[in-house]
Every structure is written in C-alpha cells, then in structure tokens.
Design a protein around this motif. Structure first.
Motif, PDB file in Angstrom:
ATOM      1  N   ARG A 172      -7.079 -10.730   3.871  1.00 12.32           N
ATOM      2  CA  ARG A 172      -7.843 -11.201   5.039  1.00 12.32           C
ATOM      3  C   ARG A 172      -6.975 -12.066   5.942  1.00 12.32           C
ATOM      4  NH1 ARG A 172     -10.311 -15.770   5.847  1.00 12.32           N
ATOM      5  NH2 ARG A 172     -10.355 -16.416   3.676  1.00 12.32           N
ATOM      6  N   LEU A 173      -6.074 -12.839   5.355  1.00  8.54           N
ATOM      7  CA  LEU A 173      -5.261 -13.775   6.129  1.00  8.54           C
ATOM      8  C   LEU A 173      -4.025 -13.146   6.768  1.00  8.54           C
ATOM      9  CD1 LEU A 173      -5.380 -16.789   3.660  1.00  8.54           C
ATOM     10  CD2 LEU A 173      -6.452 -16.685   5.921  1.00  8.54           C
ATOM     11  N   LEU A 174      -3.442 -12.154   6.105  1.00 11.09           N
ATOM     12  CA  LEU A 174      -2.202 -11.556   6.601  1.00 11.09           C
ATOM     13  C   LEU A 174      -2.474 -10.504   7.675  1.00 11.09           C
ATOM     14  CD1 LEU A 174      -0.386 -11.035   3.182  1.00 11.09           C
ATOM     15  CD2 LEU A 174       0.200 -12.727   4.942  1.00 11.09           C
ATOM     16  N   ALA A 175      -1.606 -10.443   8.666  1.00  7.93           N
ATOM     17  CA  ALA A 175      -1.689  -9.390   9.679  1.00  7.93           C
ATOM     18  C   ALA A 175      -1.386  -8.053   8.999  1.00  7.93           C
ATOM     19  CB  ALA A 175      -0.685  -9.646  10.794  1.00  7.93           C
ATOM     20  N   PRO A 176      -2.039  -6.978   9.406  1.00  6.41           N
ATOM     21  CA  PRO A 176      -1.813  -5.674   8.772  1.00  6.41           C
ATOM     22  C   PRO A 176      -0.341  -5.239   8.803  1.00  6.41           C
ATOM     23  CG  PRO A 176      -3.677  -5.569  10.271  1.00  6.41           C
ATOM     24  CD  PRO A 176      -3.034  -6.913  10.469  1.00  6.41           C
ATOM     25  N   ASP A 177       0.375  -5.637   9.836  1.00  7.70           N
ATOM     26  CA  ASP A 177       1.769  -5.216   9.986  1.00  7.70           C
ATOM     27  C   ASP A 177       2.771  -6.319   9.625  1.00  7.70           C
ATOM     28  OD1 ASP A 177       1.160  -6.840  12.135  1.00  7.70           O
ATOM     29  OD2 ASP A 177       2.158  -5.583  13.623  1.00  7.70           O
ATOM     30  N   VAL A 178       2.355  -7.256   8.780  1.00 15.09           N
ATOM     31  CA  VAL A 178       3.219  -8.364   8.375  1.00 15.09           C
ATOM     32  C   VAL A 178       4.501  -7.826   7.730  1.00 15.09           C
ATOM     33  CG1 VAL A 178       2.148  -8.664   6.095  1.00 15.09           C
ATOM     34  CG2 VAL A 178       3.299 -10.580   7.162  1.00 15.09           C
ATOM     35  N   VAL A 179       5.598  -8.536   7.958  1.00 12.99           N
ATOM     36  CA  VAL A 179       6.882  -8.209   7.335  1.00 12.99           C
ATOM     37  C   VAL A 179       7.385  -9.460   6.635  1.00 12.99           C
ATOM     38  CG1 VAL A 179       9.270  -7.471   7.702  1.00 12.99           C
ATOM     39  CG2 VAL A 179       7.432  -6.519   9.126  1.00 12.99           C
ATOM     40  N   ARG A 180       7.691  -9.314   5.335  1.00 13.56           N
ATOM     41  CA  ARG A 180       8.243 -10.428   4.569  1.00 13.56           C
ATOM     42  C   ARG A 180       9.718 -10.149   4.357  1.00 13.56           C
ATOM     43  NH1 ARG A 180      11.291 -10.451   0.628  1.00 13.56           N
ATOM     44  NH2 ARG A 180      10.043  -9.555  -0.987  1.00 13.56           N
ATOM     45  N   ARG A 181      10.548 -11.096   4.802  1.00 12.90           N
ATOM     46  CA  ARG A 181      11.989 -10.972   4.610  1.00 12.90           C
ATOM     47  C   ARG A 181      12.461 -12.093   3.695  1.00 12.90           C
ATOM     48  NH1 ARG A 181      10.992  -9.490   9.839  1.00 12.90           N
ATOM     49  NH2 ARG A 181      12.044  -7.626  10.587  1.00 12.90           N
ATOM     50  N   ALA A 182      13.377 -11.768   2.801  1.00 12.07           N
ATOM     51  CA  ALA A 182      13.922 -12.775   1.893  1.00 12.07           C
ATOM     52  C   ALA A 182      15.441 -12.638   1.861  1.00 12.07           C
ATOM     53  CB  ALA A 182      13.356 -12.597   0.492  1.00 12.07           C
ATOM     54  N   ASP A 183      16.095 -13.743   1.751  1.00 10.76           N
ATOM     55  CA  ASP A 183      17.540 -13.759   1.603  1.00 10.76           C
ATOM     56  C   ASP A 183      17.900 -13.162   0.245  1.00 10.76           C
ATOM     57  OD1 ASP A 183      20.156 -14.990   0.693  1.00 10.76           O
ATOM     58  OD2 ASP A 183      20.080 -15.674   2.782  1.00 10.76           O
ATOM     59  N   ARG A 184      18.856 -12.285   0.204  1.00  8.01           N
ATOM     60  CA  ARG A 184      19.258 -11.623  -1.038  1.00  8.01           C
ATOM     61  C   ARG A 184      19.560 -12.631  -2.136  1.00  8.01           C
ATOM     62  NH1 ARG A 184      17.827  -8.659  -4.100  1.00  8.01           N
ATOM     63  NH2 ARG A 184      17.547  -7.097  -2.524  1.00  8.01           N
ATOM     64  N   SER A 185      20.129 -13.772  -1.786  1.00  7.86           N
ATOM     65  CA  SER A 185      20.475 -14.762  -2.810  1.00  7.86           C
ATOM     66  C   SER A 185      19.258 -15.527  -3.333  1.00  7.86           C
ATOM     67  CB  SER A 185      21.505 -15.753  -2.262  1.00  7.86           C
ATOM     68  OG  SER A 185      20.959 -16.497  -1.200  1.00  7.86           O
ATOM     69  N   ALA A 186      18.106 -15.359  -2.679  1.00  3.48           N
ATOM     70  CA  ALA A 186      16.912 -16.110  -3.069  1.00  3.48           C
ATOM     71  C   ALA A 186      15.949 -15.315  -3.946  1.00  3.48           C
ATOM     72  CB  ALA A 186      16.176 -16.591  -1.825  1.00  3.48           C
ATOM     73  N   ALA A 212       0.465  -5.639   4.871  1.00  3.29           N
ATOM     74  CA  ALA A 212      -0.307  -6.707   4.244  1.00  3.29           C
ATOM     75  C   ALA A 212      -0.490  -6.498   2.740  1.00  3.29           C
ATOM     76  CB  ALA A 212      -1.660  -6.868   4.933  1.00  3.29           C
ATOM     77  N   ARG A 213      -0.858  -5.291   2.325  1.00  7.30           N
ATOM     78  CA  ARG A 213      -1.100  -5.059   0.899  1.00  7.30           C
ATOM     79  C   ARG A 213       0.180  -5.249   0.091  1.00  7.30           C
ATOM     80  NH1 ARG A 213      -4.758  -3.975  -2.498  1.00  7.30           N
ATOM     81  NH2 ARG A 213      -6.316  -3.519  -0.912  1.00  7.30           N
ATOM     82  N   ALA A 214       1.283  -4.683   0.557  1.00  2.62           N
ATOM     83  CA  ALA A 214       2.556  -4.809  -0.170  1.00  2.62           C
ATOM     84  C   ALA A 214       3.003  -6.270  -0.264  1.00  2.62           C
ATOM     85  CB  ALA A 214       3.630  -3.960   0.496  1.00  2.62           C
ATOM     86  N   VAL A 215       2.862  -6.996   0.829  1.00  2.00           N
ATOM     87  CA  VAL A 215       3.255  -8.411   0.827  1.00  2.00           C
ATOM     88  C   VAL A 215       2.332  -9.213  -0.079  1.00  2.00           C
ATOM     89  CG1 VAL A 215       3.460 -10.502   2.238  1.00  2.00           C
ATOM     90  CG2 VAL A 215       4.382  -8.330   3.084  1.00  2.00           C
ATOM     91  N   ALA A 216       1.031  -8.977   0.018  1.00  2.00           N
ATOM     92  CA  ALA A 216       0.074  -9.710  -0.815  1.00  2.00           C
ATOM     93  C   ALA A 216       0.308  -9.444  -2.293  1.00  2.00           C
ATOM     94  CB  ALA A 216      -1.356  -9.338  -0.426  1.00  2.00           C
TER      95      ALA A 216
END
Length: 66
Positions: A33-47, A59-63
């Motif tokens: 409900r909170l995330l935009a449908p087209d949200v993109v989560r990026r993470a630093d490879r070292s993290a 949204a589903r994949a990120v959630a």
C-alpha cells in the motif's frame, strides 16, 4: 543509453513510521500500500550479500525483499 530519472518524495512522518513498522514486522500488505507500483530499490554491491540483486523493480518484489 539515457540516465534513469529518479524522483523523490518527501514522506510525512506517519508514512515513514508506517513503512518502518511494516518492514520490521514483515507486513507485506502495508508495504504494498505504501510503495509506488514502479518503485526501484538500488543497493551498493558492497552493502548486500553477493547473491542479492543490486536493483529490484516493482512494489511486490521490493516489499518481499524488504
């Protein structure tokens, strides 16, 4: 290849608290409900662990990953 546009939204404190509570508690419905449908989560490879994708879209994949 063009640069991707990154939009930012300044969440209010209630939204931020709801997101943190849902992510800590594994509340998938609230996260969706909170995330935009087209949200993109990026993470630093070292993290992140080697087997974890650095970019996740939707949204589903990120959630589910959160």
């Amino acid at each position: 290849m063009g640069a991707e546009s990154i939009s930012t939204v300044d969440p209010d404190e209630d939204d931020l608290e709801a997101f943190l509570t849902a992510s800590r508690g594994g509340d998938l419905d609230t996260l969706l409900r909170l995330l935009a449908p087209d949200v993109v989560r990026r993470a630093d490879r070292s993290a992140v662990p080697a087997e974890t994708a650095t970019v996740i879209r939707g949204a589903r994949a990120v959630a589910e990953e959160t």
